[in-house]
Write an enzyme that holds these catalytic residues in place. Structure first.
Site, PDB file in Angstrom:
ATOM      1  CG  HIS A 347      -1.625   1.245   1.464  1.00  0.00           C
ATOM      2  ND1 HIS A 347      -2.882   1.451   0.677  1.00  0.00           N
ATOM      3  CD2 HIS A 347      -1.577   2.545   2.236  1.00  0.00           C
ATOM      4  CE1 HIS A 347      -3.142   2.861   0.755  1.00  0.00           C
ATOM      5  NE2 HIS A 347      -2.437   3.354   1.688  1.00  0.00           N
ATOM      6  CE1 TYR A 348       5.353   2.035  -2.170  1.00  0.00           C
ATOM      7  CE2 TYR A 348       4.022   0.424  -2.762  1.00  0.00           C
ATOM      8  CZ  TYR A 348       5.127   0.561  -2.685  1.00  0.00           C
ATOM      9  OH  TYR A 348       6.304  -0.025  -2.611  1.00  0.00           O
ATOM     10  CB  THR A 415       4.736  -7.414   1.595  1.00  0.00           C
ATOM     11  OG1 THR A 415       3.237  -7.047   0.816  1.00  0.00           O
ATOM     12  CG2 THR A 415       4.331  -8.692   2.385  1.00  0.00           C
ATOM     13  CD  GLU A 416       6.517  -3.841  -2.691  1.00  0.00           C
ATOM     14  OE1 GLU A 416       6.029  -2.531  -3.312  1.00  0.00           O
ATOM     15  OE2 GLU A 416       6.692  -4.626  -3.349  1.00  0.00           O
ATOM     16  CG  ASN A 417       3.632   2.085   3.784  1.00  0.00           C
ATOM     17  OD1 ASN A 417       3.891   2.760   4.831  1.00  0.00           O
ATOM     18  ND2 ASN A 417       2.694   2.498   2.971  1.00  0.00           N
TER      19      ASN A 417
END
Length: 515
Positions: A347-348, A415-417
């Protein structure tokens, strides 16, 4: 919602950072490694997107993993997420072409060194870099033929590395891979852009605002945005389910690991929250973007009903009689359902959504027009070096709550930000410090106040790397990398110090001068 929360994360909360093979490894053709679709794409069409840049060397992690390990240890991470390059193990994607001893050696070294440093490896099997040979032979994930080869590859990885891997991720962000790689042509494997895309409003807007000299490479585009996106997703979901069952039935008991998938999702907020049509549009957007993959895996085993309904209706408008959105058999639905031990979330940013139906003005349907929605950021939101990435901290909390309520309270690993700054911004990345401070605080609120089952947070990225279509112009790293320096020295930015202090304590402490 803007209230800051001073509290401590759970004691066993996992803190990590992430990279991917093509973006960091380099060594694109050493010791028999095969060509991937990103090798091919960046060599074949060095164009307006990538500014004639490639991932041929990137961060050169292939030769410098000890440098990576040093900064991983310095950050005090509990886990490190990275991906395997399929074509580094099997040059043409098939078992008959490998395994390459050098590829096995390299990944064994990475895994063993991480474990020796008390860092848990979190391994992604597919992070967008398909062997080019499979793309050339039958269209890669656009064909169901890919499933057999993916399953063979996954099975090999489980048997070769699985005795030390406790967290497997089958696919990274299939939404992006399908919509941009198999629809818009802005990511591999699609071949450039078509004349129609060149004339589009989005393309013209990008060209007009771009500070570099740009030149469009007009070549044949492999797939259509109204069909190819759905075919690729269908193959990915079935490949994921098969890999899950192989791990579950053959390896889980002895290796005692977990296996899941990582889905990319923005939060979609209605432009006007009191307008029912806007609320419904935001829910349609979430169904198309996140539910597209999450419903088959975490929900019913099938695509969301609204996707079926919309795609069918718009197909009828264009007199299309075949299924653009493929159907799962009843047996396949059962195989899909429940095939993830955790919900991996990239999520960004967030966007505001309104209803719109512009498909009547198109020559044919597209994935975007099928949604009957439009969305963009708010002018009041803080921006970043990426035109699409607005800073909306409360969006991640809303999304986490939505996942909990929609999919039965799954275990979630973020797992990503992360956030981008320009290549010229150097080491004083206050934008990233503030982003992490506020976004991670919203994650803490979701855990403490909303009882969302978040078990870990992974910052993107460990270091600056090849940022896909943007080349090296946008930087997401906790560490600065000089891509003109053959040594590719990793230098910590201000955000690395901040993230190290937060990951080390897991606590937000109220400043002494704050009431």
């Amino acid at each position: 919602r803007d209230r800051f929360y001073y509290e401590k994360f759970p004691s066993k909360f996992a803190w990590g950072s992430a990279t991917s093979a093509y973006q960091t490894e380099g060594a694109w053709n050493v010791h028999g490694k095969g060509e991937s679709i990103w090798d091919n794409y960046s060599h074949r069409a060095p164009c307006w997107y990538m500014r004639n840049q490639t991932g041929d060397v990137a961060c050169d992690s292939y030769h410098n993993f000890d440098d990576d390990l040093a900064i991983i240890k310095e950050l005090g991470l509990t886990h490190y997420r990275f991906s395997l390059s399929w074509s580094r193990l099997f040059p043409d994607g098939k078992l008959t072409s490998g395994p390459l001893p050098d590829g096995v050696r390299y990944y064994n070294d990475v895994i063993n060194k991480l474990i020796a440093a008390n860092v848990e490896p979190m391994v992604t099997l597919f992070h967008w870099d398909l062997p080019q040979a499979l793309q050339d032979e039958f269209g890669g994930f656009n064909s169901s033929k890919i499933i057999l080869y993916y399953v063979d590859y996954a099975d090999f990885c489980f048997s070769t590395f699985g005795d030390r891997i406790k967290y497997w991720i089958t696919f990274n962000a299939p939404y992006e891979y399908c919509t941009q790689g198999h629809g818009s042509g802005t990511l591999a494997p699609a071949y450039g852009v078509t004349e129609k895309q060149q004339k589009s409003m989005q393309t013209q807007k990008y060209l007009a605002s771009h500070k570099y000299h740009v030149e469009l490479v007009i070549v044949k585009c492999h797939y259509s945005p109204g069909e190819g996106v759905y075919y690729a997703a269908h193959s990915i979901i079935k490949s994921h389910a098969q890999a899950y069952h192989i791990y579950n039935n053959t390896y889980r008991e002895s290796q005692k690991g977990q296996i899941g998938i990582t889905l990319n999702s923005n939060w979609a907020d209605p432009m006007t929250r009191t307008d029912l049509e806007h609320v419904e549009a935001s829910q349609r957007n979430l169904a198309f973007a996140t539910g597209w993959f999450a419903d088959p895996i975490f929900g019913t085993g099938d695509y969301p009903d609204i996707m079926r309904y919309n795609v069918q209706n718009i197909s009828e408008f264009f007199n299309i009689t075949h299924d653009r959105l493929p159907k799962f058999t009843e047996a396949e639905k059962l195989l899909n359902k429940g095939t993830s031990d955790f919900f991996g979330l990239n999520h960004y940013t967030s966007h505001l959504v309104v209803p719109c139906s512009y498909y009547q003005n198109l020559d044919g349907p597209t994935y975007d027009s099928d949604q009957l929605t439009c969305g963009d950021g708010c002018a009041e939101w803080l921006s970043s070096a990426s035109t699409w990435l607005y800073q909306v901290p409360w969006g991640i909390r809303k999304l986490l709550i939505w996942i909990k309520r929609t999919y039965g309270d799954p275990v979630i690993y973020i797992t990503e930000n992360g956030i981008s700054e320009h290549f010229s911004d150097g080491l004083d990345d206050d934008i990233r410090v503030n982003y992490y401070k506020n976004y991670i605080n919203e994650v803490l609120k979701a855990i403490k106040e909303d009882d969302v089952n978040v078990k870990g947070y992974t910052a993107w990225s460990l270091m600056d790397n090849f940022e896909w279509a943007e080349g090296y112009s946008e930087r997401f790293g906790l560490h600065w990398v000089n891509f003109t320096d053959p040594e590719r020295t990793r230098i910590p930015k201000k955000s690395a110090s901040y993230y190290r202090s937060l990951a080390g304590s897991g606590t937000y402490v109220r400043p002494a001068d704050e009431p």
